[in-house]
Design an enzyme around this catalytic site. Structure first.
Site, PDB file in Angstrom:
ATOM      1  N   ASP A 156       0.852  -1.178   0.000  1.00 21.65           N
ATOM      2  CA  ASP A 156       0.000   0.000   0.000  1.00 21.65           C
ATOM      3  C   ASP A 156       0.894   1.236   0.000  1.00 21.65           C
ATOM      4  OD1 ASP A 156      -1.656   2.144   0.667  1.00 21.65           O
ATOM      5  OD2 ASP A 156      -2.643   1.101   2.322  1.00 21.65           O
ATOM      6  N   ILE A 157       0.842   2.014  -1.064  1.00 20.32           N
ATOM      7  CA  ILE A 157       1.731   3.168  -1.206  1.00 20.32           C
ATOM      8  C   ILE A 157       1.506   4.216  -0.111  1.00 20.32           C
ATOM      9  CG2 ILE A 157       0.337   4.554  -2.816  1.00 20.32           C
ATOM     10  CD1 ILE A 157       3.125   4.939  -4.363  1.00 20.32           C
ATOM     11  N   ASP A 185      -5.458   7.251  -6.134  1.00 22.92           N
ATOM     12  CA  ASP A 185      -5.700   8.686  -5.955  1.00 22.92           C
ATOM     13  C   ASP A 185      -6.599   8.924  -4.738  1.00 22.92           C
ATOM     14  OD1 ASP A 185      -5.727  11.443  -6.473  1.00 22.92           O
ATOM     15  OD2 ASP A 185      -7.133  11.284  -8.137  1.00 22.92           O
ATOM     16  N   SER A 207      -1.632   4.258 -14.670  1.00 25.98           N
ATOM     17  CA  SER A 207      -2.520   3.987 -15.812  1.00 25.98           C
ATOM     18  C   SER A 207      -2.968   2.540 -15.977  1.00 25.98           C
ATOM     19  CB  SER A 207      -1.919   4.483 -17.138  1.00 25.98           C
ATOM     20  OG  SER A 207      -1.996   5.885 -17.217  1.00 25.98           O
ATOM     21  N   THR A 208      -2.596   1.630 -15.067  1.00 27.46           N
ATOM     22  CA  THR A 208      -2.953   0.215 -15.258  1.00 27.46           C
ATOM     23  C   THR A 208      -4.292  -0.160 -14.633  1.00 27.46           C
ATOM     24  OG1 THR A 208      -1.757  -0.538 -13.292  1.00 27.46           O
ATOM     25  CG2 THR A 208      -0.535  -0.493 -15.380  1.00 27.46           C
TER      26      THR A 208
END
Length: 175
Positions: free
Chosen positions: A11-12, A35, A122-123
């Site tokens: 988890d970023i 985001d 973008s994935t």
């Protein structure tokens, strides 16, 4: 493998780094996926900074990057970059994705960051094929690191096994 680049599954929003990268949308007002998670965990200070950027320049164009506080995150900064919508590969999507990584790294270096963590840009809902995105991401990072000493560690933080595997495979290739 480049010792400056690593890949982890996780988890970023939990990553301690000088900067984490947000796969943002052009409005910078938060959204779904990574985001939304970054905005939720980081708190209102991130959105406040985003609003100031929007007032100054009207958002963030695809392939570009902007920087805000990290708010309540363990990272000092969040670098917001807007990845391309894949749309069957039409247009200059590969160059736009490459620009996301290049511009994020340049912005990190300009702001004195030594460590930076990237999600898979973008994935998700933007539909970029994960294998192609991994190749572009790793090559863009390797190219930047070969030309710039400012960044000491780049971490790819993958949310799913598939992205992790593709990034790991790309990191094993000689550059």
């Amino acid at each position: 493998m480049n010792p400056k680049i690593q890949v982890i599954k996780g988890d970023i929003t939990k990553i301690k780094a000088d900067a984490i990268v947000n796969a943002a949308n052009t409005s910078l007002m938060g959204g779904g996926g990574v985001d939304g998670a970054i905005h939720r965990v980081g708190g209102p200070a991130i959105l406040d900074d985003c609003r100031k950027i929007v007032a100054r320049q009207g958002g963030c164009k695809t392939g570009q990057a902007v920087i805000t506080t990290g708010g309540k995150l363990p990272a000092k900064y969040v670098i917001h970059t807007v990845g391309p919508v894949y749309n069957g590969g039409k247009g200059d999507v590969a160059e736009l994705l490459r620009s996301c990584y290049r511009n994020s790294l340049a912005l990190a270096a300009e702001n004195g960051c030594k460590t930076i963590a990237f999600p898979n840009i973008s994935t998700g809902i933007y539909g970029y094929p994960k294998a192609k995105a991994a190749e572009i991401a790793v090559n863009a990072v390797k190219t930047f690191l070969n030309q710039n000493e400012a960044i000491e560690t780049v971490t790819f933080v993958c949310f799913d096994n598939e992205n992790y595997t593709f990034i790991e495979e790309q990191l094993k290739l000689e550059f």
